[in-house]
Design an enzyme around this catalytic site. Structure first.
Site, PDB file in Angstrom:
ATOM      1  N   TRP A 127      11.056   6.006  36.648  1.00  7.92           N
ATOM      2  CA  TRP A 127      11.593   5.152  37.806  1.00  7.92           C
ATOM      3  C   TRP A 127      12.719   4.283  37.574  1.00  7.92           C
ATOM      4  O   TRP A 127      13.010   3.448  36.580  1.00  7.92           O
ATOM      5  CB  TRP A 127      10.368   4.051  38.254  1.00  7.92           C
ATOM      6  CG  TRP A 127      10.629   3.230  39.277  1.00  7.92           C
ATOM      7  CD1 TRP A 127      10.793   3.726  40.618  1.00  7.92           C
ATOM      8  CD2 TRP A 127      10.301   2.072  39.407  1.00  7.92           C
ATOM      9  NE1 TRP A 127      11.024   2.377  41.490  1.00  7.92           N
ATOM     10  CE2 TRP A 127      10.713   1.367  40.684  1.00  7.92           C
ATOM     11  CE3 TRP A 127       9.723   0.993  38.471  1.00  7.92           C
ATOM     12  CZ2 TRP A 127      10.574   0.144  41.280  1.00  7.92           C
ATOM     13  CZ3 TRP A 127       9.974  -0.647  39.170  1.00  7.92           C
ATOM     14  CH2 TRP A 127      10.139  -0.906  40.351  1.00  7.92           C
ATOM     15  N   ASP A 208       2.326   0.788  33.680  1.00  4.98           N
ATOM     16  CA  ASP A 208       2.885   0.530  35.061  1.00  4.98           C
ATOM     17  C   ASP A 208       1.703   1.358  35.893  1.00  4.98           C
ATOM     18  O   ASP A 208       1.905   2.641  35.777  1.00  4.98           O
ATOM     19  CB  ASP A 208       4.197   0.970  35.150  1.00  4.98           C
ATOM     20  CG  ASP A 208       4.964   0.527  36.566  1.00  4.98           C
ATOM     21  OD1 ASP A 208       3.991   0.058  37.402  1.00  4.98           O
ATOM     22  OD2 ASP A 208       5.972   0.671  36.972  1.00  4.98           O
ATOM     23  N   ALA A 210       0.992   1.767  39.287  1.00  7.41           N
ATOM     24  CA  ALA A 210       1.395   1.421  40.758  1.00  7.41           C
ATOM     25  C   ALA A 210       0.712   2.447  41.721  1.00  7.41           C
ATOM     26  O   ALA A 210       0.667   2.409  43.075  1.00  7.41           O
ATOM     27  CB  ALA A 210       2.947   1.518  40.917  1.00  7.41           C
ATOM     28  N   LYS A 243       1.027   1.171  47.082  1.00 10.01           N
ATOM     29  CA  LYS A 243       0.874   2.187  47.733  1.00 10.01           C
ATOM     30  C   LYS A 243      -0.698   2.594  47.935  1.00 10.01           C
ATOM     31  O   LYS A 243      -1.103   3.200  49.120  1.00 10.01           O
ATOM     32  CB  LYS A 243       1.195   3.272  46.469  1.00 10.01           C
ATOM     33  CG  LYS A 243       2.321   2.866  45.667  1.00 10.01           C
ATOM     34  CD  LYS A 243       3.713   3.334  46.340  1.00 10.01           C
ATOM     35  CE  LYS A 243       4.589   2.550  45.693  1.00 10.01           C
ATOM     36  NZ  LYS A 243       6.141   3.166  45.767  1.00 10.01           N
TER      37      LYS A 243
HETATM   38  C1  LMR Z   1       9.983   4.799  44.655  1.00 11.19           C
HETATM   39  O1  LMR Z   1       9.938   4.980  43.732  1.00 11.19           O
HETATM   40  O2  LMR Z   1      10.613   5.294  45.547  1.00 11.19           O
HETATM   41  C2  LMR Z   1       9.075   3.364  45.090  1.00 11.19           C
HETATM   42  O3  LMR Z   1       8.429   3.075  43.974  1.00 11.19           O
HETATM   43  C3  LMR Z   1       9.747   2.234  45.990  1.00 11.19           C
HETATM   44  C4  LMR Z   1      10.961   1.619  45.112  1.00 11.19           C
HETATM   45  O4  LMR Z   1      10.581   0.356  45.086  1.00 11.19           O
HETATM   46  O5  LMR Z   1      11.692   2.339  44.304  1.00 11.19           O
END
Ligand code: LMR
Length: 394
Positions: A127, A208, A210, A243
């Site tokens: 990410w 993490d 999420a 989410k």
């Molecule tokens: C993403 O990866 O698109 C989401 O987790 C939104 C973000 O905050 O980047």
């Protein structure tokens, strides 16, 4: 003083979000930012959330401050959801944070406060915000290889080879499930191997988490993390209700530390203090919605059903896209899509190809070819597959 500022680096996900909003075409398809969309393209408020909010409106009699670390009911509800009771309470410290991002950021602050020399190891790719969050907490970070684009799975050899460069006290960021951006997850034996490796090297895992519930199920998705919690002396977790409860804008996040019981009280006090010295008190509404749902058997059952619907829908879209791409390309090049987990997969492509998908076909992917599978629907799959086959196999 402000004249000394230079513009911040662009955030690739938010950039795509903005470009999509600015595009007047009615047949554009948003496969960028990671939000769930139903068959009509809506990111819905879950029925369980509506029920919990109605309950709160009817019964909540104060909006006064909670505690610096947030509501202890939220800590308990999330600890049970994430850890499933595998860790005794006296080994667990927890603090609510401003969403999953805030949870990662506060955890990075805690790592820096405890050991400024700790280096943070982050999967490559990850990410895009992970490195930025480590850096803004003053931590040095290093990438480790993670994804094998040939197989669509984990590059185990590359990962272990790179992590041999970590030294005792360093922190290794792992994605609990539904790896963002690759969708390539650890197997049970990968988790066991990783736990043994971290233990033997004195490394601290930071999971993490999420997307609990978006891969194989609420408990199945937590199995690797729970293994680490029972096998290792220390574990850091960042979790979010964005989410799996659809509470994106409410910023319902939490970070937790599993540690030896004699380290717990000071760690807990420091986590509260880090909240105080940043946001003061964490937001409460989303956290309270989560707690209300998880504390009520009827609402909880409703939520689980809705989460299963979302998970099944995303898995169905994965299979349908893989089939459509097989048809369009006459090959199994994108077959990996069906086996991966969660919202994201990487389809590959150069910057020019991603721009062509956007400009010619109205398909919005993040750079590197990350696709939010949950942004597809039954009406767009064939068009998306045709565009991808045309541009990425040209
Ligand atoms: C993403 O990866 O698109 C989401 O987790 C939104 C973000 O905050 O980047």
């Amino acid at each position: 003083m402000f004249h000394k500022l230079s513009p911040p680096p662009p955030d690739v996900i938010l950039q795509v979000m903005q470009q999509f909003r600015d595009d007047p075409r009615s047949d554009k398809v948003d496969l960028g930012v990671g939000v769930y969309r139903d068959a009509t393209g809506l990111t819905p408020v879950m029925r369980a959330v509506k029920a919990a909010e109605a309950h709160l409106v009817a019964t909540q009699d104060s909006k006064g401050y909670v505690a610096m670390a947030g509501d202890s009911g939220f800590h308990t509800a999330m600890a049970d959801l994430v850890l499933g009771g595998v860790v005794p309470r006296e080994r667990l410290a927890a603090a609510a944070a401003t969403g999953g991002t805030g949870a990662v950021r506060q955890a990075m602050e805690l790592i820096h406060t405890a050991n400024p020399d700790a280096r943070v190891w982050i999967s490559q790719p990850t990410w895009p915000n992970h490195p930025a969050l480590a850096q803004s907490a003053g931590l040095a970070w290093h990438p480790y290889r993670y994804y094998d684009a040939e197989t669509g799975g984990v590059d185990r050899a590359g990962m272990m080879d790179d992590l041999k460069g970590a030294r005792s006290g360093d922190v290794v960021v792992l994605h609990g499930c539904c790896h963002n951006p690759t969708g390539a997850d650890f197997s049970e034996s990968d988790w066991a191997e990783m736990a043994a490796f971290l233990d033997s090297r004195g490394l601290i895992p930071f999971v993490d988490f999420a997307y609990q519930g978006f891969g194989d199920g609420i408990d199945a998705d937590a199995a690797g993390l729970r293994h680490l919690a029972t096998r290792l002396p220390r574990l850091i977790i960042a979790a979010s209700g964005a989410k799996n409860f659809g509470l994106y804008r409410e910023r319902a996040g939490i970070y937790m530390v599993v540690c030896p019981s004699d380290e717990r009280d000071t760690t807990q006090a420091m986590m509260a203090w880090l909240n105080r010295s940043s946001t003061g008190f964490p937001p409460d509404h989303g956290a309270r919605v989560v707690t209300t749902i998880l504390s009520d058997p009827v609402m909880q059952a409703q939520w689980q059903e809705e989460l299963a619907e979302m998970r099944n829908r995303v898995n169905g879209l994965r299979g349908a896209l893989a089939t459509a791409l097989r048809r369009e390309t006459g090959s199994d090049r994108f077959g990996f899509l069906a086996a991966q987990k969660g919202m994201f997969s990487i389809l590959g492509g150069t910057d020019a190809q991603i721009a062509r998908l956007r400009d010619e076909f109205g398909l919005y992917l993040v750079g590197g070819g990350r696709m939010n599978i949950a942004g597809l629907n039954e009406n767009t799959i064939d068009r998306v597959a045709a565009g991808i086959a045309k541009v990425l196999t040209d």
